[in-house]
Design an enzyme around this catalytic site. Structure first.
Site, PDB file in Angstrom:
ATOM      1  N   LYS A 163      35.716  37.586  39.331  1.00  0.00           N
ATOM      2  CA  LYS A 163      36.528  37.036  40.414  1.00  0.00           C
ATOM      3  C   LYS A 163      37.177  35.747  39.926  1.00  0.00           C
ATOM      4  O   LYS A 163      36.553  34.965  39.193  1.00  0.00           O
ATOM      5  CB  LYS A 163      35.649  36.741  41.623  1.00  0.00           C
ATOM      6  CG  LYS A 163      35.024  37.986  42.246  1.00  0.00           C
ATOM      7  CD  LYS A 163      36.049  38.824  42.994  1.00  0.00           C
ATOM      8  CE  LYS A 163      35.373  39.956  43.769  1.00  0.00           C
ATOM      9  NZ  LYS A 163      36.330  40.745  44.553  1.00  0.00           N
ATOM     10  N   GLU A 213      43.749  42.373  39.753  1.00  0.00           N
ATOM     11  CA  GLU A 213      43.608  42.968  41.083  1.00  0.00           C
ATOM     12  C   GLU A 213      44.011  41.986  42.184  1.00  0.00           C
ATOM     13  O   GLU A 213      43.535  40.848  42.216  1.00  0.00           O
ATOM     14  CB  GLU A 213      42.147  43.407  41.271  1.00  0.00           C
ATOM     15  CG  GLU A 213      41.866  44.120  42.594  1.00  0.00           C
ATOM     16  CD  GLU A 213      40.421  44.625  42.694  1.00  0.00           C
ATOM     17  OE1 GLU A 213      39.702  44.612  41.674  1.00  0.00           O
ATOM     18  OE2 GLU A 213      40.011  45.014  43.797  1.00  0.00           O
TER      19      GLU A 213
END
Ligand code: OSB
Ligand code: MG
Length: 369
Positions: A163, A213
């Site tokens: 992340k 993403e």
């Protein structure tokens, strides 16, 4: 067949480790478990809505409202010949994909169990194994991140996702890349950037990432298309894809070159299958995302990604990464080669451990026609 009885329960499981993204931090997994019964057989579906509307607009409470007041009555009224008949019963409902998907998943499991076959067969998939990837949350510092990547790479995962958020991006990727030059690596920003951040996002092009993403708005396709035109690295959309139609629009616009499929986010397994088929027809790879599911939703993800369009490792990883004790037995495990065995038992294929489910239940409610 008509569904004769539904049970809704709110289940709360502590997470072994907090999971942090650009939108927040989770310390427990709290979800609605939907059980659908007919003719003495029961199927189960896990709702991926969360406590807060920070990933999607849905929450456990909105899902409960939809399930109890609209979806259950619509389902009870419908004669079902196959699981694909659930979608049309809910077609009039705008949004609330996670609530719809949870009930649809319970019906898929119910049909598979009635036939005595594994869910993948009912879905049209295959047995064997699937390739496992892993999603690593934001860590307190760089050494902690490197330790987590080390652990997961050693465990055999075939792709690692980390992340990122503004200010915690390039340095993390650079450090992980320096230590693992050929690890299949990707990043997920969960909508934390805007087009003003193009310089940072373009700098990610230098690290051989398999994809980036959802860098931009949770509901955006247009800016993602503008960004993709300026990047070499493929963009993957997660939050922005709410249906197979959205995926078609995204590809038409050039907003992504890869799609993350979550059955909950797109309204169910039938919609996920349609989405994966559409992408496959265009040569666009898809993979199965995760929502920190208990073993129930996790196993549904395992079956889903046996469909032919799922050509990349997803975010389905071992139960033990999330929970001390999962709600299914055996738990989902990953081999040293980074593979997950697709269950052969009826429906989801692993037994629910009812004493654990009961112990984790905050409330439950029975619904009848
Ligand atoms: O963006 O894919 C995401 C978890 C919760 C909400 C959104 C996401 C995630 C993950 C974790 O990345 C996937 C998992 O391990 O289940
Ligand atoms: Mg994501």
């Amino acid at each position: 067949m008509k569904v004769e009885r539904l049970e809704l329960r709110l289940v709360s499981l502590p997470l072994r480790r907090p999971f942090q993204t650009s939108f927040g931090r989770s310390t427990r997994k709290e979800f609605l478990l939907v059980s659908a019964s007919a003719g003495g057989v029961t199927g189960h579906g896990e709702c991926v809505a969360d406590l807060r509307p920070d990933y999607s607009p849905e929450t456990n409470q909105t899902a409960h409202h939809l399930l109890r007041d609209f979806l259950a009555p619509a389902l009870f009224a419908r004669e079902l010949e196959r699981p694909e008949d659930v979608g049309p019963a809910f077609a009039w409902v705008r949004g609330h994909a996670m609530a719809r998907a949870a009930l649809e998943m319970a019906v898929w499991d119910l049909f598979a169990r009635r036939k005595g076959e594994p869910l993948y067969r009912t879905l049209g998939g295959r047995g064997g194994t699937i390739a496992a990837g892993v999603s690593i949350g934001l860590q307190p510092d760089l050494p902690a991140l490197l330790a987590r990547v080390e652990e997961e790479a050693a465990a055999g995962y075939r792709r690692v996702k980390i992340k990122i958020e503004p200010g915690r991006d390039l340095a993390l990727v650079e450090a992980v890349r320096a230590r693992w030059p050929s690890l299949p690596l990707m990043v997920d920003a969960n909508s934390a950037y805007t087009l003003a951040d193009v310089p940072v996002l373009a700098a990610l092009d230098g690290f051989g990432l398999t994809m980036i993403e959802q860098p931009l708005g949770w509901d955006d396709l247009v800016d993602h298309a503008a960004l993709q035109a300026r990047l070499v690295t493929p963009l993957c959309l997660d939050e922005s894809i709410h249906s197979a139609e959205h995926a078609r629009h995204a590809l038409l616009l050039g907003a992504a070159r890869v799609i993350n499929v979550k059955a909950g986010r797109v309204g169910g397994l039938a919609e996920s299958r349609a989405l994966s088929a559409l992408c496959a027809a265009q040569g666009v790879p898809v993979w199965c995302g995760g929502m920190l599911e208990s073993g129930i939703g996790r196993l549904a993800n395992v079956h889903l990604q046996t469909l032919p369009g799922f050509t990349l490792p997803g975010d389905t990883s071992a139960s033990a990464r999330y929970f001390d004790e999962d709600l299914v037995d055996p738990p989902v495990t990953v081999s040293p080669e980074g593979l997950i065995a697709v269950p052969e038992g009826p429906g989801l294929g692993h037994a629910l451990v009812w004493p654990r489910v009961e112990a984790a239940t905050l409330w439950k409610e029975e619904l009848r026609p």
